[in-house]
Motif scaffolding. Structure first.
Motif, PDB file in Angstrom:
ATOM      1  N   LEU A   1     102.340 176.473  61.628  1.00 11.57           N
ATOM      2  CA  LEU A   1     102.505 175.768  62.454  1.00 11.57           C
ATOM      3  C   LEU A   1     104.079 175.287  62.495  1.00 11.57           C
ATOM      4  CD1 LEU A   1      99.292 173.926  62.703  1.00 11.57           C
ATOM      5  CD2 LEU A   1     100.091 175.639  64.082  1.00 11.57           C
ATOM      6  N   PRO A   2     104.680 174.643  63.675  1.00 14.82           N
ATOM      7  CA  PRO A   2     103.966 174.568  64.864  1.00 14.82           C
ATOM      8  C   PRO A   2     103.740 175.790  65.873  1.00 14.82           C
ATOM      9  CG  PRO A   2     106.430 174.017  65.120  1.00 14.82           C
ATOM     10  CD  PRO A   2     106.156 174.277  63.541  1.00 14.82           C
ATOM     11  N   THR A   3     102.753 175.512  66.822  1.00 16.86           N
ATOM     12  CA  THR A   3     102.828 176.742  67.600  1.00 16.86           C
ATOM     13  C   THR A   3     102.177 176.066  69.058  1.00 16.86           C
ATOM     14  OG1 THR A   3     101.563 179.038  68.119  1.00 16.86           O
ATOM     15  CG2 THR A   3     100.299 177.484  67.290  1.00 16.86           C
ATOM     16  N   THR A   4     102.524 176.937  70.166  1.00 13.27           N
ATOM     17  CA  THR A   4     102.368 176.245  71.392  1.00 13.27           C
ATOM     18  C   THR A   4     101.229 176.906  72.004  1.00 13.27           C
ATOM     19  OG1 THR A   4     104.485 175.284  71.766  1.00 13.27           O
ATOM     20  CG2 THR A   4     103.328 175.641  73.814  1.00 13.27           C
TER      21      THR A   4
ATOM     22  N   MET B   1      99.521 166.958  67.292  1.00  8.50           N
ATOM     23  CA  MET B   1     100.007 167.758  68.383  1.00  8.50           C
ATOM     24  C   MET B   1     101.430 166.835  68.736  1.00  8.50           C
ATOM     25  SD  MET B   1      96.817 168.139  70.447  1.00  8.50           S
ATOM     26  CE  MET B   1      96.226 166.857  69.269  1.00  8.50           C
ATOM     27  N   ASP B   2     102.616 167.323  69.227  1.00  5.27           N
ATOM     28  CA  ASP B   2     103.660 166.299  69.500  1.00  5.27           C
ATOM     29  C   ASP B   2     104.708 166.942  70.907  1.00  5.27           C
ATOM     30  OD1 ASP B   2     105.253 168.973  69.038  1.00  5.27           O
ATOM     31  OD2 ASP B   2     106.673 168.161  67.544  1.00  5.27           O
ATOM     32  N   SER B   3     103.978 167.730  71.510  1.00  2.00           N
ATOM     33  CA  SER B   3     104.615 168.058  72.821  1.00  2.00           C
ATOM     34  C   SER B   3     103.370 168.746  73.587  1.00  2.00           C
ATOM     35  CB  SER B   3     105.742 169.233  72.617  1.00  2.00           C
ATOM     36  OG  SER B   3     106.229 169.616  73.823  1.00  2.00           O
TER      37      SER B   3
ATOM     38  N   THR C   1     101.817 171.904  71.913  1.00  2.61           N
ATOM     39  CA  THR C   1     102.488 172.256  70.616  1.00  2.61           C
ATOM     40  C   THR C   1     101.587 171.570  69.608  1.00  2.61           C
ATOM     41  OG1 THR C   1     104.609 172.626  71.887  1.00  2.61           O
ATOM     42  CG2 THR C   1     104.319 172.321  69.255  1.00  2.61           C
ATOM     43  N   PHE C   2     100.889 172.235  68.881  1.00  5.77           N
ATOM     44  CA  PHE C   2     100.317 171.834  67.484  1.00  5.77           C
ATOM     45  C   PHE C   2     101.262 172.020  66.298  1.00  5.77           C
ATOM     46  CE2 PHE C   2      97.110 173.396  70.756  1.00  5.77           C
ATOM     47  CZ  PHE C   2      96.231 172.386  70.487  1.00  5.77           C
ATOM     48  N   THR C   3     101.153 170.872  65.751  1.00  5.23           N
ATOM     49  CA  THR C   3     102.251 170.823  64.531  1.00  5.23           C
ATOM     50  C   THR C   3     101.704 170.850  63.100  1.00  5.23           C
ATOM     51  OG1 THR C   3     102.168 168.339  64.712  1.00  5.23           O
ATOM     52  CG2 THR C   3     104.073 169.826  65.967  1.00  5.23           C
ATOM     53  N   SER C   4     100.548 170.452  62.947  1.00  3.53           N
ATOM     54  CA  SER C   4      99.750 170.358  61.694  1.00  3.53           C
ATOM     55  C   SER C   4      98.196 169.932  61.733  1.00  3.53           C
ATOM     56  CB  SER C   4     100.475 169.284  60.865  1.00  3.53           C
ATOM     57  OG  SER C   4     100.283 167.967  61.415  1.00  3.53           O
TER      58      SER C   4
END
Length: 206
Positions: A103-106, A137-139, A83-86
């Motif tokens: 964003l976010p998008t996976t 990224m956070d996930s 998962t991209f957050t910024s």
């Protein structure tokens, strides 16, 4: 008088519509002096001798890709959802400017290994020249060869990849700039002391 009343009502409605349109436009980055940026993700060129059969072999702790041997219990991956957050871009004044985007998008980054390209949501930046990107990224959710799901816990603030831009790119008001982000898949997922770690790295071209 009836005709004048109708005319005044029409003028009033037009004024309201123009006011609403003006307010909406002021919040639209496409009309606020910004340039559009497309980030296209693909797989980076793997080191010589690296093979892929649709599954991803985990790298060793040092990032090397020693071939699997008998008794090797490192799992192989069939999906890797990140998962991209910024995204931020550094201008020539050394300032990090957030990319305005949805964003976010996976993204299943494993699909990139098989030749697919993935376009992240459209972003906007102020006009200028940029020489570095920061991808956050956070996930990370992994699916192994035998169907097991593994979630990798991120560090505080998520994973941050500082990406050197080989040739600084220029963002121009009202125009679109395409940036190629090449994911180094062969060393991103590492096997360390019986657990997985994520070390995302990218190359950047435009």
């Amino acid at each position: 008088m009836r005709w004048n009343a109708k005319l005044l009502a029409a003028i009033a409605m037009t004024a309201v519509g123009l006011f609403v349109l003006s307010c909406s436009s002021s919040n639209d980055p496409t009309s606020g002096g910004m340039g559009q940026v497309h980030f296209v993700m693909s797989a980076g060129a793997a080191p010589a001798g690296t093979a892929s059969d649709g599954l991803l072999a985990l790298a060793n702790a040092d990032g090397s890709l020693a071939p699997a041997t008998e008794g090797d219990d490192r799992p192989r991956l069939q999906a890797a959802n990140v998962t991209f957050t910024s995204i931020l871009a550094r201008n020539l004044d050394g300032q990090l400017v957030p990319v305005s985007t949805t964003l976010p998008t996976t993204v299943d980054v494993l699909t990139l290994v098989n030749g697919r390209e993935v376009t992240l949501p459209v972003g906007f930046l102020p006009p200028g020249t940029y020489d570095q990107l920061v991808v956050v990224m956070d996930s990370v959710d992994l699916l192994t060869e035998n169907g097991t799901h593994i979630t990798i816990t991120p560090p505080g603030g998520g994973w941050t990849s500082i990406v050197r831009v080989r040739s600084p790119f220029v963002v121009t008001e009202g125009q679109t700039t395409t940036i190629q982000l090449r994911f180094r898949w062969w060393s991103a997922f590492r096997w360390m002391d019986d657990h997985m770690e994520f070390d995302p790295q990218f190359d950047c071209e435009h």
